[in-house]
Design an enzyme around this catalytic site. Structure first.
Site, PDB file in Angstrom:
ATOM      1  N   GLU A 145       4.620 -10.102   5.115  1.00  0.00           N
ATOM      2  CA  GLU A 145       3.356 -10.626   4.602  1.00  0.00           C
ATOM      3  C   GLU A 145       3.466 -11.363   3.273  1.00  0.00           C
ATOM      4  O   GLU A 145       2.733 -11.085   2.327  1.00  0.00           O
ATOM      5  CB  GLU A 145       2.315  -9.486   4.519  1.00  0.00           C
ATOM      6  CG  GLU A 145       2.030  -8.875   5.882  1.00  0.00           C
ATOM      7  CD  GLU A 145       0.705  -8.113   5.946  1.00  0.00           C
ATOM      8  OE1 GLU A 145       0.213  -7.675   4.894  1.00  0.00           O
ATOM      9  OE2 GLU A 145       0.162  -7.991   7.054  1.00  0.00           O
ATOM     10  N   TYR A 170      -5.295  -7.929  12.192  1.00  0.00           N
ATOM     11  CA  TYR A 170      -6.262  -6.829  12.105  1.00  0.00           C
ATOM     12  C   TYR A 170      -7.675  -7.255  12.479  1.00  0.00           C
ATOM     13  O   TYR A 170      -8.631  -6.783  11.887  1.00  0.00           O
ATOM     14  CB  TYR A 170      -6.211  -6.221  10.692  1.00  0.00           C
ATOM     15  CG  TYR A 170      -4.924  -5.453  10.430  1.00  0.00           C
ATOM     16  CD1 TYR A 170      -4.810  -4.118  10.806  1.00  0.00           C
ATOM     17  CD2 TYR A 170      -3.826  -6.066   9.831  1.00  0.00           C
ATOM     18  CE1 TYR A 170      -3.635  -3.407  10.591  1.00  0.00           C
ATOM     19  CE2 TYR A 170      -2.647  -5.364   9.606  1.00  0.00           C
ATOM     20  CZ  TYR A 170      -2.559  -4.038   9.992  1.00  0.00           C
ATOM     21  OH  TYR A 170      -1.394  -3.327   9.772  1.00  0.00           O
ATOM     22  N   GLU A 227       2.317  -5.769  13.592  1.00  0.00           N
ATOM     23  CA  GLU A 227       1.272  -4.870  13.081  1.00  0.00           C
ATOM     24  C   GLU A 227      -0.048  -5.206  13.755  1.00  0.00           C
ATOM     25  O   GLU A 227      -0.402  -6.378  13.903  1.00  0.00           O
ATOM     26  CB  GLU A 227       1.068  -5.010  11.560  1.00  0.00           C
ATOM     27  CG  GLU A 227       2.169  -4.389  10.719  1.00  0.00           C
ATOM     28  CD  GLU A 227       1.885  -4.405   9.213  1.00  0.00           C
ATOM     29  OE1 GLU A 227       0.692  -4.432   8.822  1.00  0.00           O
ATOM     30  OE2 GLU A 227       2.860  -4.383   8.447  1.00  0.00           O
ATOM     31  N   ASP A 242       0.786  -1.242   0.000  1.00  0.00           N
ATOM     32  CA  ASP A 242       0.000   0.000   0.000  1.00  0.00           C
ATOM     33  C   ASP A 242       0.813   1.284   0.000  1.00  0.00           C
ATOM     34  O   ASP A 242       0.302   2.324  -0.409  1.00  0.00           O
ATOM     35  CB  ASP A 242      -1.050  -0.007   1.126  1.00  0.00           C
ATOM     36  CG  ASP A 242      -0.490   0.267   2.524  1.00  0.00           C
ATOM     37  OD1 ASP A 242       0.721   0.070   2.735  1.00  0.00           O
ATOM     38  OD2 ASP A 242      -1.275   0.671   3.408  1.00  0.00           O
TER      39      ASP A 242
END
Ligand code: C3G
Length: 606
Positions: free
Chosen positions: A418, A474, A512, A167
């Site tokens: 990731e 997340y 994260e 991103d």
């Protein structure tokens, strides 16, 4: 071994360095015809642009900001007469993502990989006591054979566009300091140290690589400039009595000076500031100097207004002040190795750094990175681009470890972010990368990689290679956000229970977790994107972390809001910052300050 020395350029009795930062000539080359048109001798119709900086955010037109292709830089450099007879080089802090360097029209070096330094040797090409023309051709296109991974698309109007599998915005150019350096023919090429603590004393074993046969002497000075150890030879052990150890947020740095000597004459002298400390993983603990630590801090980016990913000494200072204020003790250099100066500052301030190679986007994702959460398989590691990608990846690991190995702050290597891990094809690739890091690092620091949401205890085929398990999670944001938070917490705990059931006897760190938050948005009761929701989300995550004894750190995503590619998942950037992009606190910053100031360094180890 690398072709050029990775030692940071320093002045000494035998060495010179001159900054080449400033306004350089700059030109885009959308047709890719620069070389053919003779731009290697000098670029026509050039604009002026600052170095170091990313080029994208200076301009007001979209075609420049979104530009993908070749871009050219040029400057003049005066090489003094006194450098004749020495080695002379230009040291680039980085060139993103690949570069060709020309001096007076002659090709002097090329480099691939956008986040690590390299040197262009100009000894035999330079005109001495004269002005020399430096031209750098950079290419910023993303591909699947280079890290970070992505694609370059061609639009219907013929313009190219970068399509990253990650991103953060594809900032590029000469983003770090550039220096002219002069050093002797027989010089210190490399220095490597490793530390042992013996009661109150320390034994530092060292090895020096030089380009000649003259004898080497290494001297250690304390912070008051007193000589505390000396050793002769290219290898040896420096015994420091009553050593001041480098401690977390309480750093002590010795100066190690390497001298190549011809009788009493010093042929070369190179000094580095080095903290004496040990790092190891033992059972579920990360130990610094034998004592357990709990990581509190951030995933970061090199990212700020106007200069983009460009190194800015003022932004660096502000970031460290914010991290000290909030009670952090660590950060991850997500998702690429940062500018040298940042590790020097982390050494000085006593921060623990997880140093990450730019291996991000090793998971094909079409709607910039979204599919990763869906459990979709992209068979990334089965592609025929993999052998070339692996070669570039291994090279970046070698450059990173060679550059950063002596920094006391660096306590772990993060070798991928990731990646796809649910396919067997990933395993041999990971094995090679992990083996290379182990072989290169004399200190044998722990190796890790950040596990994406779908790398679960029963799906991930690679976690066994990690000395520390780094989790990017997340729950409560990408999954079951808002009023579903109670289910998010239950799912989070169910996953952690499965990890617990594996009895891995290894530390886990959250590299994260985070929730996008608009700095101006308040809502009672909370909704996603409000400051109130960010805090509720964080409280939920911390309840989970505090329930498992093997979780040994929390690095929230992200330190500050940062620029991304545009898309429906991002509102002019990623807003998961605990600070805004201008480095002012969101409400969550005060919540972290309270939590982190009250958590002891050995949280969960007593
Ligand atoms: O999204 C984020 O804010 C950050 O998360 C990570 O990427 C993810 C993207 C999507 C999902 N998902 O859809 O579950 C999970 C993770 C990246 O490491 C990081 O660079 C990025 O900025």
């Amino acid at each position: 071994m690398l072709q050029y020395s990775m030692l940071y350029p320093k002045q000494s009795v035998s060495r010179r360095t001159v900054s080449m930062d400033g306004m350089w000539k700059f030109s885009l080359d959308p047709e890719g015809k620069g070389t053919e048109n003779g731009w290697t001798d000098g670029i026509p119709q050039a604009d002026l642009i600052p170095v170091p900086a990313s080029f994208q955010d200076f301009y007001t037109d979209k075609d420049t900001r979104e530009y993908a292709g070749d871009l050219w830089y040029e400057t003049d450099v005066f090489v003094p007469e006194e450098y004749a007879g020495k080695n002379v080089a230009i040291r680039f802090g980085c060139a993103t993502h690949r570069a060709e360097v020309y001096l007076n029209g002659v090709h002097v070096t090329s480099h691939v990989g956008g986040f690590l330094p390299f040197m262009a040797d100009i000894t035999n090409v330079a005109r001495y006591n004269a002005v020399n023309k430096v031209v750098v051709k950079i290419n910023n296109e993303l591909s699947e054979t280079n890290i970070p991974c992505g694609k370059t698309k061609v639009l219907s109007n013929g313009k190219k566009m970068n399509s990253p599998y990650f991103d953060f915005f594809n900032y590029s150019g000469l983003q770090r300091p550039v220096k002219l350096v002069a050093y002797p023919k027989e010089y210190v090429f490399d220095l490597t140290v490793d530390h042992r603590i013996n009661g109150r004393d320390a034994d530092v074993s060292y090895s020096v690589v030089t380009t000649g046969e003259h004898p080497v002497e290494v001297t250690v000075y304390d912070e008051d400039g007193r000589e505390v150890a000396v050793s002769q030879g290219k290898e040896g052990i420096l015994h420091i009595e009553n050593a001041h150890l480098w401690q977390v947020r309480n750093a002590y740095l010795y100066t190690f000076t390497v001298r190549i000597k011809d009788e009493e004459e010093v042929l070369d002298e190179y000094s580095e500031e080095i903290g004496v400390r040990t790092v190891e993983v033992k059972g579920k603990d990360i130990l610094i100097n034998g004592s357990p630590v709990y990581l509190k801090g951030f995933g970061k980016h090199e990212d700020s207004d106007i200069v983009g990913r460009g190194f800015h000494i003022g932004v660096m200072k502000r970031d460290f002040e914010c991290m000290k204020w909030i009670g952090a003790n660590s950060f991850r250099t997500s998702h690429y190795p940062y500018s040298d100066e940042i590790y020097q500052m982390a050494d000085r301030e006593g921060f623990l750094v997880i140093d990450e190679v730019p291996a991000v986007g090793l998971f094909e994702s079409l709607m910039n990175f979204m599919e990763a959460s869906t459990g979709k398989k992209t068979a990334f590691f089965a592609k025929d681009t993999i052998p070339e990608l692996l070669e570039n990846h291994l090279h970046a690991v070698e450059e990173m470890i060679t550059r950063d190995k002596n920094h006391a702050c660096v306590i772990a290597w993060s070798l991928l972010n990731e990646p796809e891990t649910t396919d067997e094809a990933a395993v041999p690739y990971f094995e090679k990368v992990f083996a290379r890091a182990h072989e290169l690092d004399v200190q044998k620091r722990p190796r890790t990689f950040a596990l994406i949401m779908n790398s679960l205890p029963d799906t991930c085929k690679c976690y066994h290679l990690a000395d520390v398990i780094s989790m990017n999670r997340y729950y409560g944001w990408y999954l079951m956000g808002g009023y579903e938070m109670c289910d998010a917490e239950a799912a989070f705990r169910a996953e952690m229970d499965k990890w617990a059931g594996k009895n891995l006897d290894r530390p886990f760190v959250f590299t994260e977790y985070g929730a996008d938050t608009y700095a101006a948005e308040h809502k009672l009761p909370s909704v996603m994107w409000s400051q109130e929701y960010q805090k509720e989300y964080l409280e939920m995550c911390h309840r989970v972390f505090d329930s498992y004894d093997f979780i040994k750190g929390e690095q929230v995503w992200n330190f500050a809001d940062f620029q991304t590619t545009e898309g429906i998942m991002r509102v002019n950037g990623n807003k998961k910052g605990i600070f805004t992009r201008q480095r002012q606190p969101k409400d969550a910053a005060f919540y972290f300050k309270e939590r982190w100031e009250s958590l002891p360094l050995d949280h969960k180890s007593k």
